[in-house]
Motif scaffolding. Sequence first.
Motif, PDB file in Angstrom:
ATOM      1  N   THR A 136      -0.475  -2.935  -1.627  1.00  0.00           N
ATOM      2  CA  THR A 136      -0.801  -4.010  -1.343  1.00  0.00           C
ATOM      3  C   THR A 136      -1.648  -4.239  -0.016  1.00  0.00           C
ATOM      4  O   THR A 136      -2.192  -3.627   0.851  1.00  0.00           O
ATOM      5  CB  THR A 136       1.022  -4.499  -0.818  1.00  0.00           C
ATOM      6  OG1 THR A 136       1.086  -3.655   0.565  1.00  0.00           O
ATOM      7  CG2 THR A 136       2.003  -4.120  -2.352  1.00  0.00           C
ATOM      8  N   GLU A 137      -1.640  -5.818  -0.126  1.00  0.00           N
ATOM      9  CA  GLU A 137      -2.571  -5.773   1.740  1.00  0.00           C
ATOM     10  C   GLU A 137      -2.141  -5.647   2.559  1.00  0.00           C
ATOM     11  O   GLU A 137      -2.496  -5.334   3.479  1.00  0.00           O
ATOM     12  CB  GLU A 137      -2.219  -7.629   1.722  1.00  0.00           C
ATOM     13  CG  GLU A 137      -3.405  -8.111   2.657  1.00  0.00           C
ATOM     14  CD  GLU A 137      -3.033  -9.814   2.006  1.00  0.00           C
ATOM     15  OE1 GLU A 137      -3.362 -10.369   3.654  1.00  0.00           O
ATOM     16  OE2 GLU A 137      -2.560 -10.453   1.880  1.00  0.00           O
ATOM     17  N   ALA A 138      -0.490  -6.237   2.767  1.00  0.00           N
ATOM     18  CA  ALA A 138      -0.317  -5.379   3.875  1.00  0.00           C
ATOM     19  C   ALA A 138       0.242  -3.773   4.334  1.00  0.00           C
ATOM     20  O   ALA A 138      -0.392  -3.430   5.097  1.00  0.00           O
ATOM     21  CB  ALA A 138       1.549  -5.480   3.253  1.00  0.00           C
ATOM     22  N   SER A 195      -2.543  -2.337   3.057  1.00  0.00           N
ATOM     23  CA  SER A 195      -3.784  -1.743   3.199  1.00  0.00           C
ATOM     24  C   SER A 195      -3.685  -2.091   4.957  1.00  0.00           C
ATOM     25  O   SER A 195      -4.552  -1.415   5.459  1.00  0.00           O
ATOM     26  CB  SER A 195      -4.766  -2.804   2.623  1.00  0.00           C
ATOM     27  OG  SER A 195      -6.281  -2.473   2.866  1.00  0.00           O
ATOM     28  N   ARG A 196      -3.612  -2.569   5.490  1.00  0.00           N
ATOM     29  CA  ARG A 196      -3.565  -3.359   6.773  1.00  0.00           C
ATOM     30  C   ARG A 196      -2.989  -1.897   7.499  1.00  0.00           C
ATOM     31  O   ARG A 196      -3.299  -1.814   8.379  1.00  0.00           O
ATOM     32  CB  ARG A 196      -3.024  -4.336   7.323  1.00  0.00           C
ATOM     33  CG  ARG A 196      -3.781  -5.994   7.142  1.00  0.00           C
ATOM     34  CD  ARG A 196      -2.838  -6.843   7.368  1.00  0.00           C
ATOM     35  NE  ARG A 196      -1.340  -7.297   7.032  1.00  0.00           N
ATOM     36  CZ  ARG A 196      -1.175  -7.951   6.757  1.00  0.00           C
ATOM     37  NH1 ARG A 196      -2.409  -8.132   5.734  1.00  0.00           N
ATOM     38  NH2 ARG A 196       0.518  -8.406   6.556  1.00  0.00           N
ATOM     39  N   ARG A 239      -0.524   1.387  -6.312  1.00  0.00           N
ATOM     40  CA  ARG A 239      -1.429   0.859  -5.874  1.00  0.00           C
ATOM     41  C   ARG A 239      -1.064   0.169  -4.147  1.00  0.00           C
ATOM     42  O   ARG A 239       0.260  -0.826  -4.179  1.00  0.00           O
ATOM     43  CB  ARG A 239      -1.714  -1.058  -6.410  1.00  0.00           C
ATOM     44  CG  ARG A 239      -3.246  -1.280  -6.036  1.00  0.00           C
ATOM     45  CD  ARG A 239      -3.410  -2.666  -7.056  1.00  0.00           C
ATOM     46  NE  ARG A 239      -2.619  -3.793  -7.180  1.00  0.00           N
ATOM     47  CZ  ARG A 239      -2.319  -4.539  -6.212  1.00  0.00           C
ATOM     48  NH1 ARG A 239      -3.244  -4.575  -5.292  1.00  0.00           N
ATOM     49  NH2 ARG A 239      -1.513  -5.541  -6.714  1.00  0.00           N
ATOM     50  N   TYR A 278      -2.478   0.992   6.181  1.00  0.00           N
ATOM     51  CA  TYR A 278      -3.504   2.220   6.197  1.00  0.00           C
ATOM     52  C   TYR A 278      -4.812   2.329   7.463  1.00  0.00           C
ATOM     53  O   TYR A 278      -4.932   3.204   8.114  1.00  0.00           O
ATOM     54  CB  TYR A 278      -3.687   2.077   4.690  1.00  0.00           C
ATOM     55  CG  TYR A 278      -5.138   3.323   4.534  1.00  0.00           C
ATOM     56  CD1 TYR A 278      -6.261   3.056   4.504  1.00  0.00           C
ATOM     57  CD2 TYR A 278      -4.703   4.610   3.617  1.00  0.00           C
ATOM     58  CE1 TYR A 278      -6.940   3.914   3.979  1.00  0.00           C
ATOM     59  CE2 TYR A 278      -5.561   6.064   3.545  1.00  0.00           C
ATOM     60  CZ  TYR A 278      -7.059   5.392   4.469  1.00  0.00           C
ATOM     61  OH  TYR A 278      -7.553   6.427   4.111  1.00  0.00           O
ATOM     62  N   ASP A 279      -5.181   1.075   7.472  1.00  0.00           N
ATOM     63  CA  ASP A 279      -6.248   0.935   8.395  1.00  0.00           C
ATOM     64  C   ASP A 279      -5.849   1.188   9.887  1.00  0.00           C
ATOM     65  O   ASP A 279      -7.167   1.936  10.136  1.00  0.00           O
ATOM     66  CB  ASP A 279      -7.000  -0.051   8.294  1.00  0.00           C
ATOM     67  CG  ASP A 279      -7.288  -0.677   6.764  1.00  0.00           C
ATOM     68  OD1 ASP A 279      -8.106  -2.189   6.399  1.00  0.00           O
ATOM     69  OD2 ASP A 279      -8.101   0.069   6.055  1.00  0.00           O
ATOM     70  N   SER A 285      -1.471   6.685  -0.302  1.00  0.00           N
ATOM     71  CA  SER A 285      -2.990   5.819  -0.155  1.00  0.00           C
ATOM     72  C   SER A 285      -3.952   6.518  -0.950  1.00  0.00           C
ATOM     73  O   SER A 285      -4.644   5.740  -1.295  1.00  0.00           O
ATOM     74  CB  SER A 285      -2.991   5.006   1.370  1.00  0.00           C
ATOM     75  OG  SER A 285      -2.109   4.393   1.357  1.00  0.00           O
ATOM     76  N   GLU A 317       2.504  -1.436  -4.473  1.00  0.00           N
ATOM     77  CA  GLU A 317       2.390  -1.616  -5.933  1.00  0.00           C
ATOM     78  C   GLU A 317       3.163  -0.629  -7.232  1.00  0.00           C
ATOM     79  O   GLU A 317       1.507   0.152  -7.563  1.00  0.00           O
ATOM     80  CB  GLU A 317       2.115  -2.400  -6.482  1.00  0.00           C
ATOM     81  CG  GLU A 317       2.423  -3.836  -5.770  1.00  0.00           C
ATOM     82  CD  GLU A 317       1.417  -5.188  -5.883  1.00  0.00           C
ATOM     83  OE1 GLU A 317       1.885  -5.985  -5.785  1.00  0.00           O
ATOM     84  OE2 GLU A 317       0.399  -4.787  -7.273  1.00  0.00           O
TER      85      GLU A 317
END
Length: 300
Positions: A58-60, A62-63, A56, A65-66, A13, A49
Motif C-alpha cells: 500500500t501507499e503507507a 511503500s513509505r 501488493r 519500505y523506503d 515487499s 493488500e
Amino acid sequence: MDYNAVHMFVTVSQTGSLSAAAERLGVPLPTLSRKITELERALNVQLLERTARGCRVTEAGSRLYDHASGGIELLQEAERTLLSAQTKLMGRLRLSIPQSFEPWWELLGAFQRTHPDIQVSVYSTERRVDLLADGVDVALRVGAIADDTVVARRLLSLRHVLVASPTLLGRLGNPAEPNDLDRYPCAAWGSTLEARPTWTLAGQVQQIKAAFTVNDYVHLRGRALAGDVVTEVPSFLVVEHLRAGSLIEILPDYPFPESPVHLVYRKQRHLSTIVRAYLDFCRYHLAIVEERCTLPPSTL
C-alpha cells in the motif's frame, strides 16, 4: 515496533508474496502472516493488500519500505561482518610437544600461516605435562595414554631405529645380532644420570653399555653423524640422513616397537574454536608429519 516483523515486511515487499518471503526467511507461513498483521495493528495502517497473485504494498507500506529497507540492509551487513570476524580466528593457543619433534615444527608453521592472528605458545619438554596445572590446551604425546581425564586423538605410529655412520661401520663392520653391540661404542637416551639404558629389539630387552647418555635425541644424532657411536633415535630425525646415506640403519631385522602418537586435550563439554581449528588442521595436514616419519628401505 517489532523490528523482526519489519524485516519480514521488507522481505514480503521484495518477493511480492507471503509464501516466498516465508521460504526466504525460513519461517512458517502462518507465523509470518501473524507478525505482519500485528505490525499493521501496532502502526494502525494497512501495509499490504492481499491479491489473487500474492500481495501488493500500500501507499503507507511503500513509505515504511523506503525508510526501513536501508536499515535492514545495514543490519544484515553488520551481521555478515561479525560472522566474518568470527571465522578469522584470533587468540592464544598453548601447546606442549616433545623435544626435538622436528616434523611438528613444519606443521605448526603451516597452521600459523593459515591462522596468522593466533598466537602459539609451545612448551617443549620430555615430561608429560599436567594439562590443567600447566595451562596447556593440547599436548602431543608419544606412547600409550592411560589417563581417563583427557581425550586422546590417535594420529599415527612411529618407531625408533638404530643408526650408525658408514665410517663407523666401515671400521667395525655391521652387527648381525643385538649381542654384537657389546663391541661397538654406543650412545643412548637417558633421563637420569644413574639409569642404565636398555633397547627393546624385536621384543627382547637389551642392556646397553653406553659410553654416552643424554636426554636429547638431536645430540645423539649429531654423535652418530660424526662417526662416534651407534645410537637409537626416532625415525623422523634421521629419515633424510638415511636416504642420503650419511647414516645407515643397523639390525633392521630386530626393530624397536612402534609407538602411537596422540593429540591430548582436557575433557570438556565445549572446545574453544581455536582448539577445534588446531585439532582439525592437524588431522587434515598429517601428511606433513607422516612423510618425515616414513623410513626408506634398509640398505643392509
